[in-house]
Scaffold this active site. Structure first.
Site, PDB file in Angstrom:
ATOM      1  N   SER A   1       0.807  -1.224   0.000  1.00 10.96           N
ATOM      2  CA  SER A   1       0.000   0.000   0.000  1.00 10.96           C
ATOM      3  C   SER A   1       0.843   1.278   0.000  1.00 10.96           C
ATOM      4  O   SER A   1       1.651   1.495  -0.900  1.00 10.96           O
ATOM      5  CB  SER A   1      -0.927  -0.063   1.207  1.00 10.96           C
ATOM      6  OG  SER A   1      -1.800   1.013   1.230  1.00 10.96           O
TER       7      SER A   1
ATOM      8  N   SER B   1       0.181   1.615  17.215  1.00 15.12           N
ATOM      9  CA  SER B   1      -0.124   1.341  15.808  1.00 15.12           C
ATOM     10  C   SER B   1      -0.164  -0.166  15.581  1.00 15.12           C
ATOM     11  O   SER B   1       0.563  -0.924  16.220  1.00 15.12           O
ATOM     12  CB  SER B   1       0.958   1.969  14.925  1.00 15.12           C
ATOM     13  OG  SER B   1       0.977   1.333  13.674  1.00 15.12           O
ATOM     14  N   GLY B   2      -1.025  -0.590  14.648  1.00 20.33           N
ATOM     15  CA  GLY B   2      -1.059  -2.002  14.286  1.00 20.33           C
ATOM     16  C   GLY B   2      -0.174  -2.297  13.088  1.00 20.33           C
ATOM     17  O   GLY B   2      -0.007  -3.447  12.701  1.00 20.33           O
TER      18      GLY B   2
ATOM     19  N   ARG C   1       0.756   6.044  18.233  1.00 22.06           N
ATOM     20  CA  ARG C   1       0.246   7.232  17.547  1.00 22.06           C
ATOM     21  C   ARG C   1      -0.469   8.137  18.549  1.00 22.06           C
ATOM     22  O   ARG C   1      -1.192   7.640  19.425  1.00 22.06           O
ATOM     23  CB  ARG C   1      -0.769   6.862  16.476  1.00 22.06           C
ATOM     24  CG  ARG C   1      -0.198   6.085  15.330  1.00 22.06           C
ATOM     25  CD  ARG C   1      -1.149   6.087  14.136  1.00 22.06           C
ATOM     26  NE  ARG C   1      -0.825   5.002  13.223  1.00 22.06           N
ATOM     27  CZ  ARG C   1       0.216   5.006  12.396  1.00 22.06           C
ATOM     28  NH1 ARG C   1       1.043   6.039  12.366  1.00 22.06           N
ATOM     29  NH2 ARG C   1       0.449   3.980  11.610  1.00 22.06           N
TER      30      ARG C   1
HETATM   31  C1  LIG Z   1      -4.260   6.575  11.944  1.00 21.93           C
HETATM   32  C2  LIG Z   1      -4.284   5.747  10.727  1.00 21.93           C
HETATM   33  O1  LIG Z   1      -4.492   6.285   9.627  1.00 21.93           O
HETATM   34  N1  LIG Z   1      -4.064   4.437  10.888  1.00 21.93           N
HETATM   35  C3  LIG Z   1      -4.060   3.514   9.749  1.00 21.93           C
HETATM   36  C4  LIG Z   1      -2.950   2.489   9.901  1.00 21.93           C
HETATM   37  O2  LIG Z   1      -3.213   1.735  11.052  1.00 21.93           O
HETATM   38  P1  LIG Z   1      -2.362   1.831  12.405  1.00 21.93           P
HETATM   39  O3  LIG Z   1      -2.841   0.657  13.221  1.00 21.93           O
HETATM   40  O4  LIG Z   1      -2.722   3.158  12.990  1.00 21.93           O
HETATM   41  O5  LIG Z   1      -0.917   1.740  12.022  1.00 21.93           O
HETATM   42  O6  LIG Z   1      -2.970   1.608   8.779  1.00 21.93           O
HETATM   43  C5  LIG Z   1      -4.180   0.837   8.694  1.00 21.93           C
HETATM   44  C6  LIG Z   1      -4.041  -0.101   7.515  1.00 21.93           C
HETATM   45  O7  LIG Z   1      -3.889   0.566   6.314  1.00 21.93           O
HETATM   46  C7  LIG Z   1      -5.384   1.781   8.534  1.00 21.93           C
HETATM   47  O8  LIG Z   1      -6.565   1.018   8.519  1.00 21.93           O
HETATM   48  C8  LIG Z   1      -5.394   2.782   9.684  1.00 21.93           C
HETATM   49  O9  LIG Z   1      -6.408   3.718   9.511  1.00 21.93           O
HETATM   50 MG   LIG Z   2      -3.878   1.081   0.587  1.00 26.16          MG
END
Ligand SMILES: CC(=O)N[C@H]1[C@@H](OP(=O)(O)O)O[C@H](CO)[C@@H](O)[C@@H]1O
Ligand SMILES: [Mg+2]
Length: 551
Positions: free
Chosen positions: A74, A512-513, A519
């Protein structure tokens, strides 16, 4: 329970032989996260191999339905790659199976055939069933090597497969859903890339009846797979009445260009246009991400200020238009429309949905699979993450009402037809930047709006999104809606104290995942206050995580 054929010996031998061509990166523990597996591409061989094995098992478990495998990272940097599985209706892999994916990905290569066999038993897979897999990849240079690995796993397990080469993530989701509904009453479309474009173009033309798009749209394609695919879509759209689209940042030859200083993630997080942008004042612009499932709009106003129209804006635009059509069609009392957001949604957008659109809003954990599931509980479920990933789902009940209502006037008839065409224009399987883009264009054309009027619907609260590097992000645990830290103990109370110090202050921290960071989101009445609130909270998180806060 039906008797289940076991894993044949020659398949186990083939798995072991194929697996041993690869080397497992030492000491690395893999986890199927929010967006599948994602990391530096050179670490991925054995993960892809495991995913290939699991895709076959998933298909067998579901009596030979087609399962999708998408190779993409992505919006991540070009040197990363990743892989995610797509379930039969084009949805994300069922949660329980993420655990199996993690298990297989971490199995030692010497015993992977045994782990595969044990897993097949544990999940009660009938190995006598057929297995069918479709796969595709984005434009990353590492993709062709990883496709080779996937091929090896599918061949060893005698899975029938089709390689769709380069595709956007949503295109592959579309193909999976088409394949599995072909010849049924739920037939979703022609399972080919051309079928995808034609479905979009045909429904676009139907909803555009009687209205015209004003001016051109410049689309930044993040130098990813969305570029060539958008060009293909434009060819079919031209035949269907057209849309003046200028394609920029569509360099898929230079391997380092992907997501570099461009794309939806860059625009959303930096809150600025790509530096290469030549857009003039009030020009309508949009950015896709690297696999074209996210979309944000923006423009520069008369004072040369950058104005972002993000996922929250797309959600409110779509919800208001669908609500308007439902009213015109005389079915608004019968349809329950809901908007699903996450804690990252701007507070002003949620207020607008509640107070102006008068629609219910709901919050889920971060990650589109959570939003998607919540959306399915409504007749019309509008869901978008603030970063521009989302779509609209229509329940079977909604489809029946739209199809079966007898129009009493030409205006009602047209509203019903427009709604029906919208259900086809929208990729209901998954958030899809190309489909979402056509949706936005349609709505702006119907409302006769430029992006300025769209922006004028409400005023965003100034917000910030920061990352804090900590020693161990797993100690940061949150409540179900991501907004309250339940661990480390006491930290939430301190954050709350700071929030109260700022007008309209709202801030939360979560691990964050997808990245090794915590975050921190903050919003407040003024930019200065939002920045100060963020500084305070990142500071607290930094101390709790025994690391320095980083902006
Ligand atoms: C704040 C933010 O934009 N977080 C994103 C990001 O996740 P995190 O878990 O925050 O790393 O990546 C994910 C997958 O693309 C998306 O679903 C999510 O919205
Ligand atoms: Mg994407």
């Amino acid at each position: 329970m039906a008797s289940q054929a076991a894993v044949k010996e020659h398949i186990k031998t083939a798995i072991s032989k194929a697996a041993l061509q690869y080397t497992k990166p030492e000491g690395k523990v893999f986890e199927y996260g929010t967006a599948g597996f994602r990391m530096k591409a050179d670490l991925l061989n054995t993960v892809i191999f495991a995913v290939g094995l699991l895709a076959g098992l998933r298909s067998k478990k579901l009596s030979g339905q087609w399962i999708g495998v998408m190779i993409t990272a992505s919006h991540n940097p070009a040197e990363d790659n990743g892989v995610k599985l797509v379930d039969p209706m084009g949805e994300m892999l069922e949660g329980a199976w993420e655990v199996y994916a993690t298990k297989l990905a971490n199995a030692p290569l010497e015993s992977i055939a045994e782990v595969y066999e044990q897993l097949a038993k544990e999940i009660e897979v009938d190995m006598g069933n057929p297995a069918r897999v479709v796969f595709a990849r984005d434009t990353r240079a590492s993709g062709s090597r990883l496709v080779g690995v996937l091929n090896a796993a599918l061949t060893a397990t005698e899975v029938e497969f089709i390689d769709f080469k380069y595709m956007t993530t949503p295109q592959l989701h579309y193909i999976v859903r088409c394949k599995n509904t072909l010849g049924t009453q739920y037939e979703y479309g022609e399972p080919s890339e051309q079928g995808y474009y034609e479905k979009l173009a045909t429904s676009f033309k139907k909803v555009m009846r009687g209205v015209k798009v004003q001016g051109s749209l410049t689309v930044d394609c993040a130098n990813g797979v969305g570029g060539p695919k958008l060009r293909e879509l434009i060819k079919v759209l031209d035949a269907a009445g057209g849309l003046d689209i200028k394609v920029v940042n569509d360099d898929v030859i230079n391997p380092d260009a992907l997501n570099f200083n461009c794309g939806a993630d860059y625009v959303k997080t930096k809150q600025r246009a790509p530096p290469s942008s030549k857009a003039g004042v009030l020009d309508r612009c949009a950015s896709l991400d690297g696999d074209a499932d996210r979309l944000v709009y923006y423009f520069v106003d008369e004072t040369n200020t950058f104005r972002l129209l993000d996922g929250d804006r797309i959600a409110t635009l779509a919800a208001s238009f669908i609500g308007y059509l439902a009213q015109k069609a005389g079915i608004s009392q019968k349809l329950n429309i809901g908007v699903i957001q996450t804690a990252y949604a701007n507070g002003a957008s949620s207020d607008y949905i509640k107070n102006v659109l008068k629609l219910p809003t709901e919050y889920t954990r971060t990650g589109v699979k959570h939003l998607h599931h919540a959306a399915l509980r409504y007749d019309v479920g509008v869901y978008f993450e603030a970063n521009g990933h989302g779509t609209v789902t229509f329940s079977e009940n909604a489809m029946k009402i739209i199809r079966n209502t007898e129009p009493q006037s030409p205006a009602q008839k047209q509203a019903l037809e427009s709604l029906l065409a919208l259900t086809e224009l929208i990729n209901q399987a998954v958030g899809d930047a190309l489909s979402d883009m056509l949706l936005v264009e349609v709505i702006l054309a119907h409302k006769g709006w430029s992006p300025k009027e769209w922006l004028g619907t409400y005023t965003d609260l100034p917000s910030t999104l920061d990352r804090v590097v900590v020693k161990d992000r797993s100690i940061f645990k949150t409540s179900d809606d991501d907004t309250i830290l339940t661990s480390p103990a006491g930290l939430q109370g301190e954050i709350d104290t700071f929030m109260l110090m700022f007008n309209k202050g709202r801030s939360f921290a979560r691990a964050s995942g997808t990245e090794d960071v915590v975050r921190v989101y903050a919003e407040a009445a003024t930019r200065g206050e939002a920045i100060n609130l963020s500084k305070a909270v990142t500071g607290l998180v930094g101390i709790a995580g025994k690391a320095d806060a980083q902006h």
